[in-house]
Motif scaffolding. Structure first.
Motif, mmCIF file in Angstrom:
data_model
loop_
_atom_site.group_PDB
_atom_site.id
_atom_site.type_symbol
_atom_site.label_atom_id
_atom_site.label_comp_id
_atom_site.label_asym_id
_atom_site.label_seq_id
_atom_site.Cartn_x
_atom_site.Cartn_y
_atom_site.Cartn_z
ATOM 1 N N GLU A 154 0.825 -1.201 0.000
ATOM 2 C CA GLU A 154 0.000 0.000 0.000
ATOM 3 C C GLU A 154 0.863 1.257 0.000
ATOM 4 N N THR A 155 2.110 1.118 0.472
ATOM 5 C CA THR A 155 2.990 2.296 0.535
ATOM 6 C C THR A 155 3.361 2.826 -0.845
ATOM 7 N N PHE A 156 3.119 2.030 -1.887
ATOM 8 C CA PHE A 156 3.447 2.479 -3.242
ATOM 9 C C PHE A 156 2.627 3.710 -3.629
ATOM 10 N N LYS A 157 1.558 3.984 -2.895
ATOM 11 C CA LYS A 157 0.749 5.171 -3.203
ATOM 12 C C LYS A 157 1.531 6.453 -2.929
ATOM 13 N N ASN A 158 2.649 6.333 -2.209
ATOM 14 C CA ASN A 158 3.486 7.503 -1.919
ATOM 15 C C ASN A 158 4.477 7.810 -3.025
ATOM 16 N N MET A 159 4.527 6.965 -4.048
ATOM 17 C CA MET A 159 5.494 7.153 -5.139
ATOM 18 C C MET A 159 5.015 8.268 -6.072
ATOM 19 N N LYS A 160 5.274 9.473 -5.703
ATOM 20 C CA LYS A 160 4.769 10.626 -6.451
ATOM 21 C C LYS A 160 5.589 10.939 -7.701
ATOM 22 N N GLU A 161 6.777 10.316 -7.844
ATOM 23 C CA GLU A 161 7.639 10.585 -8.999
ATOM 24 C C GLU A 161 7.758 9.378 -9.924
ATOM 25 N N ILE A 162 7.107 8.270 -9.598
ATOM 26 C CA ILE A 162 7.296 7.033 -10.359
ATOM 27 C C ILE A 162 6.786 7.173 -11.785
ATOM 28 N N THR A 163 7.615 6.747 -12.762
ATOM 29 C CA THR A 163 7.219 6.770 -14.176
ATOM 30 C C THR A 163 7.104 5.366 -14.759
ATOM 31 N N SER A 164 7.939 4.420 -14.271
ATOM 32 C CA SER A 164 7.946 3.062 -14.818
ATOM 33 C C SER A 164 8.015 2.064 -13.669
ATOM 34 N N LEU A 165 7.107 1.076 -13.719
ATOM 35 C CA LEU A 165 7.066 0.057 -12.671
ATOM 36 C C LEU A 165 6.880 -1.303 -13.312
ATOM 37 N N GLY A 166 7.867 -2.179 -13.151
ATOM 38 C CA GLY A 166 7.819 -3.519 -13.729
ATOM 39 C C GLY A 166 7.883 -4.581 -12.652
ATOM 40 N N LEU A 167 6.796 -5.346 -12.488
ATOM 41 C CA LEU A 167 6.721 -6.407 -11.477
ATOM 42 C C LEU A 167 6.325 -7.735 -12.106
ATOM 43 N N SER A 168 6.485 -7.892 -13.407
ATOM 44 C CA SER A 168 5.983 -9.065 -14.125
ATOM 45 C C SER A 168 6.756 -10.334 -13.780
ATOM 46 N N HIS A 169 6.121 -11.498 -14.089
ATOM 47 C CA HIS A 169 6.753 -12.806 -13.930
ATOM 48 C C HIS A 169 7.252 -13.024 -12.499
ATOM 49 N N ASN A 170 6.350 -12.824 -11.537
ATOM 50 C CA ASN A 170 6.601 -13.150 -10.144
ATOM 51 C C ASN A 170 5.430 -13.982 -9.634
ATOM 52 N N ASN A 171 5.289 -14.070 -8.326
ATOM 53 C CA ASN A 171 4.171 -14.802 -7.728
ATOM 54 C C ASN A 171 3.303 -13.873 -6.891
ATOM 55 N N LEU A 172 3.158 -12.642 -7.345
ATOM 56 C CA LEU A 172 2.361 -11.676 -6.602
ATOM 57 C C LEU A 172 0.889 -12.080 -6.607
ATOM 58 N N SER A 173 0.211 -11.789 -5.514
ATOM 59 C CA SER A 173 -1.199 -12.141 -5.381
ATOM 60 C C SER A 173 -1.983 -10.932 -4.889
ATOM 61 N N GLY A 174 -3.301 -11.122 -4.726
ATOM 62 C CA GLY A 174 -4.145 -10.038 -4.255
ATOM 63 C C GLY A 174 -4.663 -9.187 -5.403
ATOM 64 N N ARG A 175 -5.200 -8.036 -5.073
ATOM 65 C CA ARG A 175 -5.811 -7.146 -6.050
ATOM 66 C C ARG A 175 -4.820 -6.065 -6.506
ATOM 67 N N ILE A 176 -5.105 -5.500 -7.660
ATOM 68 C CA ILE A 176 -4.324 -4.351 -8.136
ATOM 69 C C ILE A 176 -4.806 -3.119 -7.378
ATOM 70 N N PRO A 177 -3.935 -2.407 -6.682
ATOM 71 C CA PRO A 177 -4.362 -1.258 -5.882
ATOM 72 C C PRO A 177 -5.019 -0.168 -6.733
ATOM 73 N N GLU A 178 -6.075 0.414 -6.188
ATOM 74 C CA GLU A 178 -6.786 1.491 -6.881
ATOM 75 C C GLU A 178 -5.897 2.705 -7.110
ATOM 76 N N PHE A 179 -4.945 2.929 -6.181
ATOM 77 C CA PHE A 179 -4.161 4.163 -6.263
ATOM 78 C C PHE A 179 -3.259 4.227 -7.485
ATOM 79 N N PHE A 180 -3.003 3.095 -8.169
ATOM 80 C CA PHE A 180 -2.218 3.155 -9.398
ATOM 81 C C PHE A 180 -2.862 4.097 -10.421
ATOM 82 N N GLY A 181 -4.183 4.159 -10.404
ATOM 83 C CA GLY A 181 -4.891 5.044 -11.330
ATOM 84 C C GLY A 181 -4.749 6.511 -10.999
#
Length: 884
Positions: free
Chosen positions: A407-434
Motif C-alpha cells: 500500500e505504501t506504493f501510493k506515496n510514489m509521487k515521482e514514479i514513471t515506470s514500474l515492472g513487477l511481471s513474472h513473479n508470484n504476486l497475489s491479491g488485487r491491483i491497488p486502486e491508487f495506481f490510477g
C-alpha cells in the motif's frame, strides 16, 4: 668639419629609424595577412569573424586573437571555439611563428591536418576536438616537442600512433585523441609515456588500439588523473601494477576484451571517483578492496562474467551514486550495507543469480532507479520502497517474489515506470495506481493477481499497461480487453461449465457482426462524401508543387500500360513513365479501396512538411477527373531504377547482392531519415510502415524512405472517435514489422484442452489484432517506427523475413537472433552479405545486431530513440571504415 659630421650622423640615425619603422610595419602586415589567409579557407555562416577585415589596422583586437607586447606584436594565441566555422585549416598558420595556443574546438572543419603544423616549434596547446578532420596525422606533427596539451577528440583521423609518442612529446600533460580511428600496439605506447613526468590525462576512447595493457602501466606519472582506454581492441588481463596510479580519479577500460580477475590492487586507487570496466570478459569475484575507494561515485562492471557475492564493503563507498553490476553471474544475498547508502541514485543488479529477499531501502532517500529483475529473489516487496521520494523507475520482474503490492506504493509521487511481471504476486491491483499521474509504464503480467482492474489514469492507456497471465483479473477499461466481472464464475465450477464458453462465444460473434455492420455503414457514408471532397484543396495547393492534368499522367505512363507497372499495394499501383523528359514513378490511388483517399491526403500532408536527403521527395501531384468523369488522384516521384531494399535482401533473378558495406550505409541512411522525422521536423512525425519494400535504393546505394500513406503527425496522433471508427478495419503497418504490444504473448494460451479453456480466451483471441501498439485507434508513438527499423535491420543481416515459416509457435526473428547473440551470431547471418571477416568487422557486426535487438524489444520504453540509433550507427560505420 664637426658641424658637417654632426649633420651626417643625424641623417644616418634618421634613416635607420625609418628603416626600423618600415620593418615593423612589414612584420605586422605579414601577420595580419596570415590571419586573412586563414579566414579565406573558412566558411563563416554566423559572421563570427566579421572583425577580421583588411581595413582594420590592429589585428590584435580581432575576435579570438591574442598578441604579445612586443613591437611589432606577434600572435600568440588563436581561440575560435564554437563559432560554427567550416572549411579547412590553412597551411599559412605556420607563418604565425610565435603562436603557442590554437583552439578550434567545436566547429565543422572538414579537411586533413596541414603538414605545416609541424613547423610551429613553440606550440604548447592544440585543440581541434569536435570537428571533422580526417586522413593520416602528418608525421612532422609529432616533432612538436613543446606540446603540452593535445586534444583531437571526435574527428575521423586514422593511422598508427607512434610507439615512441612519449619521447616525441616529453612535455605532454593532456593527451586526448578519443573517438577517432587510430590503431597501433598499446604496449610500447604506454611504455613510452612513462617518460612524461607531467602527464595528467590519457584518453584513447573509441579507437582501434590493440595488444594488452603492459605492466609498465604502473610506471606512468603519479600525476595521472584520467586513464580512458574504453572501446578499443585491448585484450589480456588487467595488471596488478595499475594500483600504482594513486592519484587516478577516472578509469575507463570498458568495451574491450579484458579477461581474468579484477585485481585487488584496484583498492589502492583511493582518489578514484569514476570507474568503468563494463563489456569485457572479466571473471572471478569483485574484490573486497573495492570498499577502500571512498571517493567513488560512479561504478559500472556490467556485462562481464563476474561471480561470487556482492562485497559488503561497498557500503564503505559513502559517495557512490551510480552502480551497474547487471548481466554477470553474481550470486548470494544482496548485502544490507549496500542498501544503506544515502548517496545512491541508480542501482542496477539485474540479470544475475542473486537470492534472498530485497533488503530494507528506507535509507536510500536519493534513489531514482532500481532494477533487480532477472534474479532468483524471494520474499515480499519491502514497504520501504514506497518511501523513496525520488524513485522514478523500479523493475523487479522475473523473480520469485510473493505477497501483495504494498500500500505504501501510493506515496510514489515521482514514479514513471514500474515492472513487477513474472513473479508470484497475489491479491488485487491497488486502486491508487490510477491516481499516480506520473506513471507511464506498468507491467504486472504473469502473476496471480485477481479482482476488478481499476479504471482511469494509466489504465486508460492500453499500450502502457500489461496485465497478461493474471487469470483472475476482470473489468477495467475496455481497451484492456479483459472479461467483464459479471461473467466471472467460481473456480470450482470452471472445469465443468462449458456452457459459459458457448455463451461467451455467441456474445462475441454477435458483437463482431454488429461491429462489421457499423463499419460498413460508415464506409458507405464516407464514400458518399468522397465526391464532395474532390474539390477540397489538397495540402499542396499553396505550395510550390504545380498540379498536372490526368491527360499528362495517362500520356506519361502510356495509358497505364501493364508494361510500365512497377508494383501494387493496398491503396493502388505504381507506374514508371516519362514526364517533362524526366523518368518518374507515378503512384495511382485506387479510390474504390477503403482508406485510399485518406492515404493520399496523409501522404500529401507528410511530403509537404519534410525535406531530407534520405526521404523520398515528391515532384508533383494530380487531383482531377479521368476521361470517364471519375475521381483520380496520384503522386509523381523521381523514378528509382535500383528498386527497393526488399529486392536487395531477397534477390530473385536480378543479380542484386547486398554487401556489408552497403548494409551499414543503408541502415545509417534510414536511421538518419527517421531521426529527422521523429526529432527534427517542425512537427514530429511517425511513418507507421517501415519495411524493406518502402525503402528505395538510389544508383549510388543511398537509401530513401518512401510511402508516407500511413504517416501521422505526433501533434495529431490522438484520433477522434470518428477517425478511430473508420480505421479499426486494419492495422497501421505491415504484419511482421508492426510492434507486437501484447500480441506476441498469445503463445502462452493453450486452446487444446477445453477444460482449461478460460472464459477470457475467446475475447482475447477476437481482439488480439487490436492489442498491438499499432492496433488502429491506439496511440501512435515514434517507438513503433524504432521497432520496425530494428526488424528491418535484423532481416537485412540474416536474410530472413519476419514472416518466414520457421517463425511459428510464438517464435519470431527477434528471439531467433537473440538466442544466438553474441557467441553464435555469425552462424545465423546471411552468408552472401559477408566475405572474409576480420576482428574489426566481427565487432561491427555484433554492434549492428545489438542495435537491431535493442530497437526491436517488446516494451516500447526499452527501445532506443532513433536519434541515438543514428549516432550509434555512425560510430559503427566509423569503426568499419577504419578496418578496411
Amino acid at each position: 668639419m664637426f658641424p658637417l659630421f654632426s649633420v651626417l650622423v643625424s641623417l644616418f640615425i634618421i634613416s635607420l629609424s625609418q628603416s626600423d619603422s618600415n620593418l615593423i610595419s612589414v612584420a605586422a602586415a605579414s601577420e595580419q595577412q596570415t590571419l586573412l589567409n586563414i579566414k579565406s579557407k573558412l566558411s563563416d555562416p554566423l559572421s563570427a569573424l566579421a572583425s577580421w577585415r583588411n581595413d582594420s589596422i590592429n589585428f590584435c583586437k580581432w575576435r579570438g586573437v591574442t598578441c604579445d607586447d612586443s613591437n611589432p606584436p606577434h600572435v600568440t594565441a588563436l581561440d575560435l571555439t564554437g563559432l560554427g566555422l567550416a572549411g579547412s585549416l590553412s597551411p599559412d598558420i605556420a607563418h604565425l611563428t610565435l603562436i603557442e595556443k590554437i583552439n578550434l574546438q567545436n566547429n565543422s572543419l572538414c579537411a586533413e591536418m596541414p603538414v605545416e603544423l609541424g613547423r610551429i616549434n613553440g606550440l604548447k596547446h592544440l585543440d581541434l576536438s569536435y570537428n571533422q578532420f580526417y586522413g593520416l596525422v602528418p608525421n612532422s606533427f609529432y616533432n612538436i616537442s613543446s606540446l603540452a596539451y593535445l586534444n583531437l577528440y571526435y574527428n575521423n583521423l586514422t593511422g598508427a600512433l607512434p610507439p615512441n609518442l612519449g619521447q616525441r612529446f616529453p612535455q605532454i600533460q593532456i593527451l586526448d585523441v578519443g573517438f577517432n580511428h587510430f590503431d597501433g600496439d598499446l604496449i610500447n605506447l604506454i611504455t613510452s609515456l612513462a617518460n612524461c613526468s607531467a602527464l595528467h590525462t590519457i584518453d584513447f576512447f573509441f579507437n582501434n588500439l590493440s595488444g594488452s595493457l603492459p605492466n609498465t602501466i604502473g610506471n606512468l606519472s603519479t600525476k595521472l588523473q584520467k586513464l580512458v582506454l574504453g572501446y578499443n581492441n585491448i585484450s589480456g588481463s588487467i595488471p596488478r601494477e595499475i594500483g600504482n596510479l594513486v592519484n587516478l580519479t577516472e578509469l575507463d577500460l570498458s568495451g574491450n576484451y579484458f579477461e581474468g580477475i579484477l585485481p585487488s590492487t584496484i583498492g589502492s586507487l583511493s582518489n578514484l571517483g569514476r570507474m568503468q570496466i563494463s563489456y569485457n570478459i572479466l571473471s572471478g569475484p569483485i574484490p573486497d578492496s573495492i570498499g577502500n575507494l571512498t571517493k567513488l561515485y560512479f561504478l559500472t562492471l556490467m556485462e562481464n562474467e563476474l561471480n561470487g557475492t556482492i562485497p559488503a564493503s561497498l557500503g564503505n563507498c559513502t559517495r557512490l551514486q551510480i552502480l551497474k553490476i547487471c548481466s554477470n553471474r553474481l550470486e548470494g544475498a544482496m548485502p544490507r550495507e549496500l542498501f544503506s547508502l544515502t548517496s545512491m541514485i541508480k542501482l542496477d543488479a539485474s540479470h544475475n543469480q542473486l537470492v534472498g529477499s530485497i533488503p530494507d531501502v528506507s535509507s536510500m532517500s536519493s534513489l531514482n532507479y532500481l532494477s533487480l529483475r532477472g534474479n532468483n529473489l524471494t520474499g515480499t516487496i519491502p514497504d520501504s520502497l514506497g518511501f523513496c521520494p525520488s524513485l522514478e523507475e523500479l523493475f523487479l520482474g522475473d523473480n520469485l517474489i510473493q505477497g501483495s503490492i504494498p500500500e505504501t506504493f501510493k506515496n510514489m509521487k515521482e514514479i514513471t515506470s514500474l515492472g513487477l511481471s513474472h513473479n508470484n504476486l497475489s491479491g488485487r491491483i491497488p486502486e491508487f495506481f490510477g491516481t499516480l499521474h506520473t506513471l507511464q509504464y506498468l507491467n504486472l503480467a504473469f502473476n496471480n493477481l485477481v479482482g476488478e482492474v481499476p479504471t482511469g489514469g494509466i489504465f486508460s492507456n492500453a499500450s502502457a499497461v500489461s496485465l497478461l497471465g493474471n487469470q483472475g483479473l476482470c473489468g477495467g477499461d475496455s481497451e484492456l480487453h479483459l472479461p467483464s466481472c459479471a461473467f466471472q464464475v467460481p473456480e470450482a465450477s470452471k472445469k465443468s461449465s462449458k456452457m459459459v464458453v458457448i455463451i461467451c462465444a455467441i456474445i462475441t460473434i454477435a458483437v463482431l457482426i454488429c461491429f462489421c455492420l457499423i463499419v460498413s455503414i460508415l464506409y458507405k457514408l464516407r464514400r458518399n462524401k468522397r465526391i464532395a471532397k474532390l474539390h477540397t484543396p489538397v495540402p499542396f495547393s499553396k505550395d510550390k508543387y504545380k498540379k498536372v492534368a490526368y491527360s499528362d499522367i495517362a500520356k506519361a505512363t502510356d495509358g497505364f500500360s501493364s508494361n510500365n507497372l512497377v508494383g501494387s499495394g493496398s491503396f493502388g499501383s505504381v507506374y514508371k513513365g516519362m514526364l517533362d523528359n524526366q523518368a518518374v514513378a507515378v503512384k495511382v490511388f485506387d479510390l474504390e479501396q477503403h482508406g485510399a483517399l485518406r492515404s493520399f491526403n496523409s501522404e500529401c500532408e507528410s511530403l509537404r512538411n519534410i525535406r531530407h536527403k534520405n526521404l523520398v521527395g515528391v515532384i508533383t501531384l494530380c487531383s482531377s477527373l479521368d476521361f470517364k468523369g471519375n475521381e483520380f488522384k496520384s503522386l509523381v516521384f523521381k523514378y528509382i531504377p535500383n528498386g527497393s531494399l526488399d529486392e536487395w535482401i531477397h534477390p530473385k533473378s536480378s543479380g542484386k547482392k547486398l554487401s556489408f558495406s552497403d548494409g551499414i550505409n543503408i541502415a545509417m541512411d534510414v536511421a538518419s531519415g527517421l531521426s529527422y522525422l521523429h526529432h527534427h521536423c517542425a512537427t514530429p512525425m511517425v511513418h507507421c510502415d517501415i519495411k524493406p519494400g518502402n525503402i528505395l535504393i538510389e544508383t549510388d546505394m543511398t537509401a530513401l524512405v518512401s510511402d508516407f500513406g500511413l504517416a501521422r503527425f505526433l501533434a495529431a496522433s490522438h484520433s477522434t472517435s470518428a477517425e478511430v471508427s473508420t480505421t479499426l478495419v486494419g492495422l497501421k503497418g505491415t504484419i511482421g514489422y508492426i510492434p507486437p504490444g501484447k500480441l506476441r504473448n498469445f503463445k502462452y494460451h493453450n486452446f487444446s484442452n477445453c477444460n482449461n479453456f478460460h472464459t477470457s480466451h475467446i475475447i482475447v483471441v477476437v481482439f488480439a489484432i487490436f492489442t498491438a501498439e499499432y492496433a488502429l485507434g491506439s496511440t501512435i508513438s515514434t517507438q513503433g517506427d524504432v521497432y520496425s527499423f530494428g526488424i528491418v535491420l535484423l532481416e537485412m543481416l540474416t536474410g530472413k523475413r519476419p514472416t518466414d515459416a520457421m517463425f511459428k509457435d510464438g517464435s519470431n526473428i527477434h528471439a531467433y537472433v537473440s538466442s544466438a547473440f553474441p557467441e553464435k551470431i555469425i552462424e545465423i547471418l546471411d552468408p552472401s552479405m559477408f566475405g572474409e571477416m576480420n576482428m574489426d568487422m566481427e565487432k561491427c557486426i555484433i554492434q549492428l545486431v545489438h542495435v537491431g535487438l535493442a530497437c526491436s524489444k517488446e516494451a516500447p520504453k526499452d527501445r532506443m530513440r532513433m536519434e541515438d540509433v543514428a549516432a550509434e550507427l555512425s560510430k559503427i560505420k566509423q569503426i568499419y571504415l577504419g578496418s578496411i
